[in-house]
Design an enzyme around this catalytic site. Structure first.
Site, PDB file in Angstrom:
ATOM      1  N   HIS A   1     -13.200   2.735  -0.141  1.00  0.00           N
ATOM      2  CA  HIS A   1     -13.171   1.663   0.872  1.00  0.00           C
ATOM      3  C   HIS A   1     -13.782   0.376   0.321  1.00  0.00           C
ATOM      4  CE1 HIS A   1     -13.494   5.003   4.162  1.00  0.00           C
ATOM      5  NE2 HIS A   1     -12.222   4.647   4.026  1.00  0.00           N
TER       6      HIS A   1
ATOM      7  N   GLU B   1      -8.143  -5.340   5.104  1.00  0.00           N
ATOM      8  CA  GLU B   1      -7.964  -4.986   3.698  1.00  0.00           C
ATOM      9  C   GLU B   1      -6.765  -5.706   3.085  1.00  0.00           C
ATOM     10  OE1 GLU B   1      -9.327  -0.623   2.948  1.00  0.00           O
ATOM     11  OE2 GLU B   1      -8.897  -0.807   5.066  1.00  0.00           O
TER      12      GLU B   1
ATOM     13  N   ILE C   1     -13.120   2.807  14.393  1.00  0.00           N
ATOM     14  CA  ILE C   1     -14.201   3.233  15.289  1.00  0.00           C
ATOM     15  C   ILE C   1     -15.281   2.144  15.354  1.00  0.00           C
ATOM     16  CG2 ILE C   1     -15.976   4.990  15.639  1.00  0.00           C
ATOM     17  CD1 ILE C   1     -14.035   6.814  13.792  1.00  0.00           C
ATOM     18  N   GLY C   2     -15.671   1.644  14.202  1.00  0.00           N
ATOM     19  CA  GLY C   2     -16.747   0.646  14.139  1.00  0.00           C
ATOM     20  C   GLY C   2     -16.429  -0.626  14.906  1.00  0.00           C
TER      21      GLY C   2
ATOM     22  N   ASN D   1       0.872  -1.172   0.000  1.00  0.00           N
ATOM     23  CA  ASN D   1       0.000   0.000   0.000  1.00  0.00           C
ATOM     24  C   ASN D   1       0.909   1.222   0.000  1.00  0.00           C
ATOM     25  OD1 ASN D   1      -1.774   2.065   0.480  1.00  0.00           O
ATOM     26  ND2 ASN D   1      -2.735   1.129   2.269  1.00  0.00           N
TER      27      ASN D   1
ATOM     28  N   ARG E   1      -2.503  -2.110  -3.511  1.00  0.00           N
ATOM     29  CA  ARG E   1      -3.721  -1.323  -3.316  1.00  0.00           C
ATOM     30  C   ARG E   1      -3.658  -0.132  -4.273  1.00  0.00           C
ATOM     31  NH1 ARG E   1      -5.078   3.264   0.907  1.00  0.00           N
ATOM     32  NH2 ARG E   1      -7.272   3.450   0.426  1.00  0.00           N
TER      33      ARG E   1
ATOM     34  N   ASP F   1      -9.420  11.793  16.972  1.00  0.00           N
ATOM     35  CA  ASP F   1      -9.418  10.421  17.489  1.00  0.00           C
ATOM     36  C   ASP F   1     -10.597  10.226  18.443  1.00  0.00           C
ATOM     37  OD1 ASP F   1      -8.808   8.065  19.115  1.00  0.00           O
ATOM     38  OD2 ASP F   1      -6.882   8.115  18.068  1.00  0.00           O
TER      39      ASP F   1
ATOM     40  N   GLY G   1     -13.805   4.651  10.185  1.00  0.00           N
ATOM     41  CA  GLY G   1     -12.419   4.853  10.602  1.00  0.00           C
ATOM     42  C   GLY G   1     -12.140   6.329  10.513  1.00  0.00           C
ATOM     43  N   ASN G   2     -10.882   6.687  10.395  1.00  0.00           N
ATOM     44  CA  ASN G   2     -10.573   8.093  10.240  1.00  0.00           C
ATOM     45  C   ASN G   2     -11.265   8.641   8.985  1.00  0.00           C
ATOM     46  OD1 ASN G   2      -9.377  10.375  11.242  1.00  0.00           O
ATOM     47  ND2 ASN G   2      -7.626  10.135   9.872  1.00  0.00           N
TER      48      ASN G   2
ATOM     49  N   ARG H   1     -12.618  15.469   7.860  1.00  0.00           N
ATOM     50  CA  ARG H   1     -13.355  15.872   6.652  1.00  0.00           C
ATOM     51  C   ARG H   1     -14.808  16.214   6.988  1.00  0.00           C
ATOM     52  NH1 ARG H   1     -11.769  10.531   3.347  1.00  0.00           N
ATOM     53  NH2 ARG H   1      -9.818  10.350   4.496  1.00  0.00           N
TER      54      ARG H   1
HETATM   55  P1  AMP Z   1      -8.857   3.487  10.906  1.00  0.00           P
HETATM   56  O1  AMP Z   1      -8.853   4.668   9.969  1.00  0.00           O
HETATM   57  O2  AMP Z   1      -9.813   2.405  10.511  1.00  0.00           O
HETATM   58  O3  AMP Z   1      -7.478   2.986  11.233  1.00  0.00           O
HETATM   59  O4  AMP Z   1      -9.435   4.060  12.286  1.00  0.00           O
HETATM   60  C1  AMP Z   1      -8.695   4.957  13.067  1.00  0.00           C
HETATM   61  C2  AMP Z   1      -9.608   5.616  14.094  1.00  0.00           C
HETATM   62  O5  AMP Z   1     -10.260   4.604  14.873  1.00  0.00           O
HETATM   63  C3  AMP Z   1      -8.865   6.440  15.124  1.00  0.00           C
HETATM   64  O6  AMP Z   1      -8.641   7.758  14.661  1.00  0.00           O
HETATM   65  C4  AMP Z   1      -9.824   6.442  16.287  1.00  0.00           C
HETATM   66  O7  AMP Z   1     -10.752   7.497  16.113  1.00  0.00           O
HETATM   67  C5  AMP Z   1     -10.594   5.147  16.149  1.00  0.00           C
HETATM   68  N1  AMP Z   1     -10.255   4.159  17.184  1.00  0.00           N
HETATM   69  C6  AMP Z   1      -9.267   3.254  17.189  1.00  0.00           C
HETATM   70  N2  AMP Z   1      -9.288   2.510  18.326  1.00  0.00           N
HETATM   71  C7  AMP Z   1     -10.322   2.967  19.057  1.00  0.00           C
HETATM   72  C8  AMP Z   1     -10.887   2.624  20.332  1.00  0.00           C
HETATM   73  N3  AMP Z   1     -10.390   1.652  21.083  1.00  0.00           N
HETATM   74  N4  AMP Z   1     -11.983   3.316  20.739  1.00  0.00           N
HETATM   75  C9  AMP Z   1     -12.503   4.297  19.987  1.00  0.00           C
HETATM   76  N5  AMP Z   1     -12.029   4.659  18.784  1.00  0.00           N
HETATM   77  C10 AMP Z   1     -10.958   4.009  18.318  1.00  0.00           C
END
Ligand code: AMP
Length: 396
Positions: free
Chosen positions: A179, A383, A331-332, A7, A90, A282, A209-210, A240
């Site tokens: 995604h 992914e 987040i999910g 990636n 990717r 975050d 996610g972010n 965003r």
């Molecule tokens: P991703 O882009 O899928 O890597 O997601 C990153 C984001 O997931 C981070 O910026 C956080 O906002 C959120 N995140 C990761 N771990 C946790 C957690 N344990 N509880 C709440 N949010 C989380």
């Protein structure tokens, strides 16, 4: 088979070496600050991490350090590069040309290059990674896996904008969605869990996610998704805005004396839950701040959940029903509070949350009660594994 998953971004390169027979990660790592100075962090499974600060003036040098690390006497995981059977790349944007993954030939490389305009920050960097790997591993098959491909099944009524048709004809301005690798991976798993593989099914995947997007998946195919021509559209994200009245762009430009680029920077990098709260992008920080009573953090989280619930409702309407919903990504998968906040809006679907089960973090779980009319799941996305699977399917 050993698949090297790459990636490649403009100044970074993330990789995993995956044994696709066992689906185990043999090693993973990242090269950062390519073109600036250079740092490699290589983590072989079951061995100590190797960290190397070395000049990486270009991506080819970065790839060569990664290949060196993979075959290193101490930190290595293979004895020879011939043990890499294929490379999966990717690629962010495949435009309308790529509705599925492809083996990268010279002709395909040119076709991907033609999509660069659509993702100027990502595609050229992805392609640099392809070229660097091709040079260093000329006989290893390369596969391109596109973020947009899964969404190419959207019907025209879903992907067109209410813009004059000529903008679609001449400039291919439409919704592409992103995604896709994650939405495909998680929807397949959800349909499998439901025991509906090969049958008719209606599911909604919330990749939070972010960057965040929600997709309606009918009979295994994406029929609508919240990101659009670019990944700026749809949900409120880390930094965003998500969907916003486009007239705001001109208004901010006038008020602040900004160029379009500067306004786009505000929309992409200074907004979302970060800009709204003034706390962080975050969700861990936002959860803490909201518990401490920070009103703007509370507002940002409320807005995030409200927008997500609106999309879910829209997609229930688009499919005239839903069998199940899944949450995935940072987040999910981890943030039970935000899942609960979103589910609060979904009582009309007969969704009842199981508070205990909703404490699940980073693992597959059903988070609703047994009598919930529509089950809701947390399903980890992967992914890299999805790219490795796609790669094997094409090269075998
Ligand atoms: P991703 O882009 O899928 O890597 O997601 C990153 C984001 O997931 C981070 O910026 C956080 O906002 C959120 N995140 C990761 N771990 C946790 C957690 N344990 N509880 C709440 N949010 C989380």
């Amino acid at each position: 088979m050993n698949v090297f998953v790459v990636n490649c971004g403009s100044s970074s390169l993330k990789y995993q070496l995956i044994n696709t027979d066992t689906e185990e990660v043999i090693a993973k790592g990242i090269c950062e600050r390519i073109g600036i100075d250079g740092k490699l962090k290589h983590k072989p499974t079951g061995k100590e991490e190797l960290v190397k600060e070395v000049a990486m003036p270009e991506h080819k040098t970065a790839v060569s350090y990664v290949l060196e690390a993979l075959t290193d006497e101490v930190a290595g995981v293979i004895s020879d590069l011939s043990e890499i059977d294929a490379v999966g790349h990717r690629i962010v944007h495949g435009g309308e040309k790529f509705a599925s993954s492809v083996i990268i030939t010279d002709e395909v490389l040119r076709a991907i290059e033609e999509c660069n305009d659509l993702a100027p920050l990502h595609n050229p960097a992805n392609l640099i990674g392809v070229v660097a790997c091709k040079e260093l591993m000329p006989n290893v098959p390369m596969v391109g896996v596109f973020d947009t491909a899964f969404h190419q099944t959207m019907p025209q009524k879903a992907y067109m904008y209410g813009l004059a048709y000529e903008y679609y004809e001449n400039y291919k301005i439409r919704k592409y969605g992103f995604h896709g690798t994650s939405h495909s991976f998680v929807s397949k798993r959800l349909i499998e869990i439901l025991g509906k593989t090969g049958q008719s099914s209606k599911v909604i995947i919330c990749h939070l996610g972010n960057g965040a997007s929600i997709t309606a998946v009918q009979d295994g195919k994406s029929v609508d998704t919240s990101m659009g021509f670019t990944p700026l559209d749809g949900l409120i994200m880390g930094t965003r805005t998500g969907s916003i009245d486009p007239a705001v762009v001109q208004y901010i430009a006038d008020k602040k004396g900004y160029t379009i680029d500067q306004v786009m920077n505000v929309l992409n990098k200074e907004s979302g839950v970060d800009g709204l709260s003034g706390v962080s992008s975050d969700f861990r920080d936002l959860d803490d701040a909201s518990e401490a009573g920070n009103e703007r953090a509370i507002l940002a989280l409320d807005m995030f959940a409200y927008r997500a619930a609106q999309y879910i409702g829209g997609y229930v309407a688009a499919m005239n029903g839903v069998d199940a919903i899944a949450f995935t990504a940072g987040i999910g998968e981890n943030d039970g509070k935000i899942r609960a906040k979103i589910c609060q809006y979904l009582g009309y679907l007969g969704i009842t949350l199981d508070e205990e089960a909703n404490k699940a973090r980073g693992k597959e779980a059903v988070i609703t009660t047994e009598d919930s009319r529509v089950p809701v799941y947390a399903i980890p996305t992967n992914e890299e594994l999805a790219i490795a699977r796609e790669t094997v399917a094409l090269v075998l």
